[in-house]
Design a protein around this motif. Structure first.
Motif, PDB file in Angstrom:
ATOM      1  N   TYR A  60       0.840  -1.212   0.000  1.00  0.00           N
ATOM      2  CA  TYR A  60       0.000   0.000   0.000  1.00  0.00           C
ATOM      3  C   TYR A  60       0.870   1.256   0.000  1.00  0.00           C
ATOM      4  O   TYR A  60       0.586   2.227  -0.713  1.00  0.00           O
ATOM      5  CB  TYR A  60      -0.918   0.000   1.226  1.00  0.00           C
ATOM      6  CG  TYR A  60      -1.851   1.194   1.254  1.00  0.00           C
ATOM      7  CD1 TYR A  60      -3.061   1.164   0.583  1.00  0.00           C
ATOM      8  CD2 TYR A  60      -1.491   2.363   1.935  1.00  0.00           C
ATOM      9  CE1 TYR A  60      -3.899   2.260   0.577  1.00  0.00           C
ATOM     10  CE2 TYR A  60      -2.326   3.461   1.933  1.00  0.00           C
ATOM     11  CZ  TYR A  60      -3.536   3.410   1.265  1.00  0.00           C
ATOM     12  OH  TYR A  60      -4.355   4.505   1.258  1.00  0.00           O
ATOM     13  N   ASP A  64       0.935   4.151  -2.742  1.00  0.00           N
ATOM     14  CA  ASP A  64       0.710   5.544  -2.351  1.00  0.00           C
ATOM     15  C   ASP A  64       1.845   6.435  -2.842  1.00  0.00           C
ATOM     16  O   ASP A  64       1.623   7.553  -3.309  1.00  0.00           O
ATOM     17  CB  ASP A  64       0.582   5.637  -0.829  1.00  0.00           C
ATOM     18  CG  ASP A  64       0.096   7.002  -0.384  1.00  0.00           C
ATOM     19  OD1 ASP A  64      -0.958   7.454  -0.872  1.00  0.00           O
ATOM     20  OD2 ASP A  64       0.781   7.627   0.451  1.00  0.00           O
ATOM     21  N   SER A  65       3.080   5.945  -2.735  1.00  0.00           N
ATOM     22  CA  SER A  65       4.237   6.700  -3.226  1.00  0.00           C
ATOM     23  C   SER A  65       4.154   6.895  -4.734  1.00  0.00           C
ATOM     24  O   SER A  65       4.427   7.983  -5.258  1.00  0.00           O
ATOM     25  CB  SER A  65       5.520   5.962  -2.855  1.00  0.00           C
ATOM     26  OG  SER A  65       6.644   6.601  -3.416  1.00  0.00           O
ATOM     27  N   SER A  67       1.433   6.936  -6.461  1.00  0.00           N
ATOM     28  CA  SER A  67       0.341   7.887  -6.698  1.00  0.00           C
ATOM     29  C   SER A  67       0.842   9.323  -6.584  1.00  0.00           C
ATOM     30  O   SER A  67       0.515  10.180  -7.416  1.00  0.00           O
ATOM     31  CB  SER A  67      -0.775   7.643  -5.696  1.00  0.00           C
ATOM     32  OG  SER A  67      -1.822   8.584  -5.867  1.00  0.00           O
ATOM     33  N   THR A  68       1.668   9.573  -5.562  1.00  0.00           N
ATOM     34  CA  THR A  68       2.230  10.926  -5.388  1.00  0.00           C
ATOM     35  C   THR A  68       3.136  11.295  -6.551  1.00  0.00           C
ATOM     36  O   THR A  68       3.058  12.412  -7.091  1.00  0.00           O
ATOM     37  CB  THR A  68       3.024  10.994  -4.073  1.00  0.00           C
ATOM     38  OG1 THR A  68       2.156  10.675  -2.986  1.00  0.00           O
ATOM     39  CG2 THR A  68       3.596  12.390  -3.862  1.00  0.00           C
ATOM     40  N   GLU A  95      -5.995   4.967  -7.589  1.00  0.00           N
ATOM     41  CA  GLU A  95      -6.651   5.341  -6.331  1.00  0.00           C
ATOM     42  C   GLU A  95      -7.706   4.315  -5.941  1.00  0.00           C
ATOM     43  O   GLU A  95      -7.884   3.997  -4.763  1.00  0.00           O
ATOM     44  CB  GLU A  95      -7.294   6.725  -6.471  1.00  0.00           C
ATOM     45  CG  GLU A  95      -6.303   7.875  -6.510  1.00  0.00           C
ATOM     46  CD  GLU A  95      -5.429   7.917  -5.269  1.00  0.00           C
ATOM     47  OE1 GLU A  95      -5.983   7.884  -4.148  1.00  0.00           O
ATOM     48  OE2 GLU A  95      -4.198   7.958  -5.422  1.00  0.00           O
ATOM     49  N   LYS A  98      -5.890   1.327  -4.531  1.00  0.00           N
ATOM     50  CA  LYS A  98      -5.421   1.644  -3.173  1.00  0.00           C
ATOM     51  C   LYS A  98      -6.560   1.489  -2.167  1.00  0.00           C
ATOM     52  O   LYS A  98      -6.369   0.929  -1.067  1.00  0.00           O
ATOM     53  CB  LYS A  98      -4.887   3.080  -3.123  1.00  0.00           C
ATOM     54  CG  LYS A  98      -3.480   3.243  -3.647  1.00  0.00           C
ATOM     55  CD  LYS A  98      -3.090   4.714  -3.729  1.00  0.00           C
ATOM     56  CE  LYS A  98      -3.250   5.407  -2.414  1.00  0.00           C
ATOM     57  NZ  LYS A  98      -2.979   6.850  -2.488  1.00  0.00           N
ATOM     58  N   GLU A  99      -7.726   1.969  -2.550  1.00  0.00           N
ATOM     59  CA  GLU A  99      -8.878   1.903  -1.653  1.00  0.00           C
ATOM     60  C   GLU A  99      -9.302   0.452  -1.428  1.00  0.00           C
ATOM     61  O   GLU A  99      -9.615   0.048  -0.296  1.00  0.00           O
ATOM     62  CB  GLU A  99     -10.032   2.715  -2.239  1.00  0.00           C
ATOM     63  CG  GLU A  99     -11.177   2.977  -1.274  1.00  0.00           C
ATOM     64  CD  GLU A  99     -10.785   3.852  -0.093  1.00  0.00           C
ATOM     65  OE1 GLU A  99     -11.456   3.768   0.947  1.00  0.00           O
ATOM     66  OE2 GLU A  99      -9.794   4.607  -0.220  1.00  0.00           O
ATOM     67  N   LYS A 102      -6.830  -1.172   0.863  1.00  0.00           N
ATOM     68  CA  LYS A 102      -6.958  -0.668   2.231  1.00  0.00           C
ATOM     69  C   LYS A 102      -8.124  -1.340   2.959  1.00  0.00           C
ATOM     70  O   LYS A 102      -8.052  -1.622   4.168  1.00  0.00           O
ATOM     71  CB  LYS A 102      -7.160   0.848   2.188  1.00  0.00           C
ATOM     72  CG  LYS A 102      -7.113   1.520   3.538  1.00  0.00           C
ATOM     73  CD  LYS A 102      -7.209   3.023   3.365  1.00  0.00           C
ATOM     74  CE  LYS A 102      -7.114   3.738   4.703  1.00  0.00           C
ATOM     75  NZ  LYS A 102      -7.217   5.218   4.542  1.00  0.00           N
TER      76      LYS A 102
END
Length: 310
Positions: A60, A64-65, A67-68, A95, A98-99, A102
């Motif tokens: 995750y 997230d990295s 995504s940034t 995204e 990721k959701e 999570k």
């Protein structure tokens, strides 16, 4: 019961007790083995769950990295004028994944491995965007250079146009100045009551019944043949123009200022050094002093002279 029979029964009971004890020991041993196996399985399962949880969190974090970084790439490509439509769709899908990750309670190794494979794919996508950014930067640099050259050429062209315009304006001013008429051979003649003319430039009041101003327009190869207003101003010693509406006096504008004139006539300038004259009948005696005489064509001075009354 005989003694021998008692011994036989006792031996049988003793044998039965021993067998029973053996069974209990075996059962207890099996229970212990099962407990040990169960504890080991539980501990191994917890350890595996912890490992899977760590992998899940790590995956995750990597997503997230990515995504940034993808946001930064999208912003950079957009600033360079590139197309970001496809990247925005990928960003939306990322995204969503990721959701899902999570919220997932299923920490199966196969599922985490699938997400890790996606991380690799996204990292490759980021590398491709780096190459795209380099190409866009090169294109923008080239366009900037071309734009700079075009601006430089435009500035040079504008400077040339400005110089030509200025030169044209200067030339037009010179032509306008060169085309201005000029009065030559100006004569101020006093005519008395008997019609006698004097050309002395100094007169007695009784000698001036009328004033005759005579002159010719100088030859001018630049001036075009056209209609002109020739204006006469006779200015008394107090600085005021002799003015009488009854004799044709009026006013005109010169340099944005209204001025009174003594007399005016319209002519057709034909560039033949034509001779012109004004005859002004004031109707009253001239006071002593110096009188100035000015001649204008339209709105500029073409000649001047003076005479004295004493």
């Amino acid at each position: 019961m005989s003694e021998e029979s008692k011994k036989s029964n006792y031996s049988y009971l003793e044998k039965e007790n021993k067998n029973s004890n053996k069974k209990i020991i075996i059962i207890l041993f099996l229970v212990v083995i099962a407990a040990v196996i169960g504890i080991k399985f539980y501990l191994d399962s917890e350890k595996e769950n912890d490992r899977l949880q760590q992998n899940l969190e790590q995956t995750y974090g990597e997503l997230d990295s990515i995504s940034t970084q993808l946001d930064l790439k999208i912003a950079e490509i957009e600033s360079l004028g590139g197309d970001i439509t496809e990247l925005q769709l990928i960003r939306k899908n990322l995204e969503s994944e990721k959701e899902d990750l999570k919220k997932s309670n299923n920490w199966a190794a196969s599922q985490i491995e699938r997400y890790k494979d996606k991380v690799g794919g996204y990292e490759e996508l980021l590398n491709l965007q780096d190459e795209k950014i380099k190409k866009l930067e090169a294109i923008n640099k080239e366009l900037l250079s071309e734009n700079t050259n075009l601006k430089s050429e435009k500035n040079v062209l504008n400077d040339s146009i400005s110089r030509l315009k200025n030169n044209r304006e200067v030339l037009e001013d010179k032509v306008e100045m060169a085309s201005r008429l000029k009065a030559e051979n100006i004569k101020i003649i006093a005519i008395n009551a008997r019609g006698r003319e004097r050309d002395d430039k100094e007169y007695k009041p009784r000698h001036i019944e009328k004033l005759k101003i005579q002159f010719n327009l100088a030859e001018n190869s630049v001036a075009q043949p056209e209609g002109k207003d020739i204006i006469l101003r006779v200015i008394n010693p107090l600085g005021n123009a002799l003015f009488d509406v009854a004799t044709g006096s009026g006013s005109f504008m010169i340099s944005g200022k209204e001025m009174f004139y003594t007399a005016k006539q319209e002519i057709l300038f034909d560039n033949t050094q034509q001779q012109l004259s004004f005859i002004y009948d004031r109707g009253e005696e001239y006071k002593e002093g110096v009188y100035q005489l000015e001649l204008y064509a339209d709105d500029y001075l073409i000649g001047k002279e003076k005479f004295v009354v004493n």
